[in-house]
Design an enzyme around this catalytic site. Structure first.
Site, PDB file in Angstrom:
ATOM      1  N   GLU A   1       1.659  -9.019  12.718  1.00 32.34           N
ATOM      2  CA  GLU A   1       1.084 -10.236  12.112  1.00 32.34           C
ATOM      3  C   GLU A   1       0.705 -11.256  13.183  1.00 32.34           C
ATOM      4  O   GLU A   1      -0.320 -11.924  13.077  1.00 32.34           O
ATOM      5  CB  GLU A   1       2.075 -10.875  11.123  1.00 32.34           C
TER       6      GLU A   1
ATOM      7  N   ASP B   1      -3.500   1.419   6.641  1.00 33.67           N
ATOM      8  CA  ASP B   1      -4.870   0.887   6.556  1.00 33.67           C
ATOM      9  C   ASP B   1      -5.573   0.481   7.863  1.00 33.67           C
ATOM     10  O   ASP B   1      -6.543   1.116   8.284  1.00 33.67           O
ATOM     11  CB  ASP B   1      -4.931  -0.276   5.539  1.00 33.67           C
TER      12      ASP B   1
ATOM     13  N   GLU C   1      -1.000  -5.509  -6.590  1.00 33.86           N
ATOM     14  CA  GLU C   1      -0.527  -4.865  -5.372  1.00 33.86           C
ATOM     15  C   GLU C   1      -0.427  -3.353  -5.543  1.00 33.86           C
ATOM     16  O   GLU C   1      -0.788  -2.601  -4.654  1.00 33.86           O
ATOM     17  CB  GLU C   1       0.830  -5.458  -4.952  1.00 33.86           C
TER      18      GLU C   1
ATOM     19  N   GLU D   1      -9.600  -8.225   0.585  1.00 37.83           N
ATOM     20  CA  GLU D   1     -10.212  -6.919   0.870  1.00 37.83           C
ATOM     21  C   GLU D   1     -11.370  -6.549  -0.062  1.00 37.83           C
ATOM     22  O   GLU D   1     -12.367  -5.974   0.376  1.00 37.83           O
ATOM     23  CB  GLU D   1      -9.156  -5.811   0.861  1.00 37.83           C
TER      24      GLU D   1
END
Ligand SMILES: *[C@@H]1O[C@H](CO)[C@@H](O)[C@H](O)[C@H]1NC(C)=O
Ligand SMILES: *[C@@H]1O[C@H](CO)[C@@H](O)[C@H](O)[C@H]1NC(C)=O
Ligand SMILES: CC(=O)N[C@H]1CO[C@H](CO)[C@@H](O)[C@@H]1O
Length: 521
Positions: free
Chosen positions: A117, A258, A351, A372
């Protein structure tokens, strides 16, 4: 009914049951500019709310109108929002807050942070702001863009992440203490995305500064994953970075993995790297065989290739955008329409969704303002100019505006069925969600365009080869990297002169350190 690997699964949740057949596509230029204005208002409402109620904390709590530290304690939302200010054209505010950050940010702190992150949000945000700061003449010195105060900050924080990469395999730990390195007793298990999502930022840092440690660390980590993939060409979800043993063997395009795929393809473009492209293409082939069903992507076991979970996740929605970048527009479009059908059913994507029943999984019904779906919509609109994608963007904008707006910001949807809200606004709302919405409705934005004459006065030919977005939507100027890389190599003339520039140089180095695992271009 589909039959694959001996397992039958029912996909009842089909696109055409949800999409009105007479979907009317009328969207005028005036509509588009009014949509753009709505996005700008959305940005300011949440940005001003953050500055008023939450700064200098990391994030805004949009229901109680207070601030709190989440991923660090370094005014994360402001770092993440910096470049969006320039994308929507607010140069004075950019200069004001960038100056404040340069004065106040201090990463020499005893805090444990997520390596992943911190890289995508903080290193990525600062690098991008640095590269765009030439547009407003922010504290430029002679050496810009190969030097500058925002770049120094990015360098400082990234250097504090490097101890995480000191493992048997080169794959990093998930957590690091910004002052003391990897904490005592830290788990050596990291998710795949936590290993494979560094090359864009770290490669950029190395190209700009000439310090190879970053790019080398990111390449070693990628090499560790490449060696650990299964015979079927699949990667799992979690890996032990000391032993290369997979501790979660679910393979798919979504959560936990991802951005690994994203960084291979985008890294290939940004650095002109045949090796990264080769890895992406190999993995993509296996994904199509083992994970793709009716233009959905589900999970399968990385060693057996059998389906494990038939679920869709909000995060999966980056995939059609990536396919578009790869040139697979028709496949991308079909998958995006599947995902959009989920959005239309609930007004949001959850989610976790059980595809066969079309319902969210208990405890995973939230929508934390993720970007996204809109990101992929932007890529597909850019590629096709089909107004259908503008309509999608309009719907998405409408849902967020109608259900998430609060007195001081926009709130996470706790449950997409009841539309109950949660007191959270993740920093990516200002970094990504609002930015991609704006870019969808701003066809002439400099980030889409060809070379901008205004930028040609600058020393390096900025903005000459387009941009690559990191996974937090921070754009990186491809031309700037090439310019600094060339310059840096000249500085070290005696060492590297005989080698060709850019990717060739890197591949040559990679071959030396990777031995027989290096793939020939
Ligand atoms: C830039 O942002 C600041 C803070 O929200 C605002 O006061 C100012 O009016 C904005 N400027 C422009 C040109 O929109
Ligand atoms: C960081 O993590 C280590 C190991 O879990 C712990 O001992 C230490 O107290 C943590 N530091 C902070 C500042 O939370
Ligand atoms: C990569 C990928 O998914 N390619 C597919 C795109 O769609 C065509 C037609 O359905 C398929 O044949 C390809 O395999």
């Amino acid at each position: 009914m589909l039959s694959h690997n001996g397992i039958n699964i029912f996909i009842l949740f089909l696109l055409h049951t949800l999409m009105p057949s007479n979907f009317v596509l009328t969207i005028s230029n005036r509509d588009i500019s009014s949509l753009r204005e709505k996005v700008v208002s959305m940005f300011y409402h949440s940005y001003n709310g953050y500055m008023k109620y939450a700064y200098p904390y990391d994030e805004l709590k949009p229901l109680t109108c207070t601030g709190h530290d989440t991923w660090g304690s370094y005014s994360l939302t402001l770092i993440d929002a910096l470049d969006t200010l320039l994308v929507i054209g607010n140069q004075t505010e950019f200069v004001r807050v960038a100056s404040a950050l340069v004065k106040t940010l201090d990463f020499d702190r005893d805090i444990n942070v997520s390596v992943f992150e911190t890289n995508i949000r903080v290193v990525g945000g600062l690098l991008s702001a640095h590269l765009l700061s030439g547009r407003v003449g922010f504290q430029l010195d002679d050496n810009w863009p190969c030097d500058g105060p925002l770049l120094n900050l990015a360098f400082d924080v990234a250097e504090r992440l490097l101890p995480a990469f000191d493992t048997n395999t080169g794959m990093p730990y998930g957590t690091v203490n910004l002052r003391y390195g990897v904490p005592e007793g830290e788990t050596s298990i990291t998710c795949t995305a936590g290993v494979g999502t560094f090359i864009l930022e770290f490669g950029t840092l190395s190209r700009l500064t000439g310090d190879q440690r970053f790019e080398d660390a990111a390449l070693r980590a990628l090499n560790g994953l490449w060696k650990a993939k299964s015979d079927l060409g699949l990667v799992g979800n979690h890996i032990d970075v000391q032993t290369s043993k997979w501790t979660a063997q679910d393979s798919g395009i979504g959560p936990g993995i991802d951005s690994y795929f994203e960084y291979l393809l985008k890294g290939a473009i940004l650095f002109d790297s045949p090796w990264l492209l080769e890895m992406f293409r190999e993995l993509y082939k296996s994904i199509v065989v083992y994970n793709k069903v009716d233009d959905w992507y589900i999970w399968s076991n990385m060693f057996k290739g059998k389906y494990s979970m038939t679920t869709f996740h909000s995060l999966d929605a980056y995939w059609p955008g990536l396919q578009t970048l790869h040139g697979d527009v028709a496949n991308a479009s079909r998958t995006l329409k599947n995902y959009y059908s989920v959005w239309r059913k609930f007004g949001f994507t959850p989610e976790f969704l059980q595809i066969a029943h079309g319902l969210p999984i208990k405890g995973r019904e939230s929508y934390p303002l993720r970007p996204e779906l809109i990101e992929s919509t932007m890529y597909l609109y850019q590629a096709t100019k089909d107004p259908y994608f503008l309509e999608m963007g309009r719907e998405i904008l409408h849902s967020i505006e109608t259900s998430c707006k609060t007195k001081c910001g926009y709130a996470t949807v706790k449950n997409i069925i009841t539309h109950e809200l949660d007191d959270k606004m993740e920093s990516f709302f200002l970094a990504e969600t609002t930015k991609y919405l704006y870019l969808l409705f701003d066809a002439n934005n400099f980030l889409h365009g060809e070379s901008d004459p205004a930028d040609n006065d600058l020393k390096c030919k900025m903005h000459s080869q387009g941009y690559i977005f990191n996974t937090e939507a921070h754009p990186i100027d491809i031309g700037a990297l090439k310019c600094c890389h060339t310059k840096r190599i000249k500085e070290f003339e005696t060492k590297v002169t005989p080698l060709p520039l850019t990717c060739k140089t890197r591949n040559f180095d990679a071959r030396l350190s990777f031995g027989e695992n290096f793939i020939e271009d």
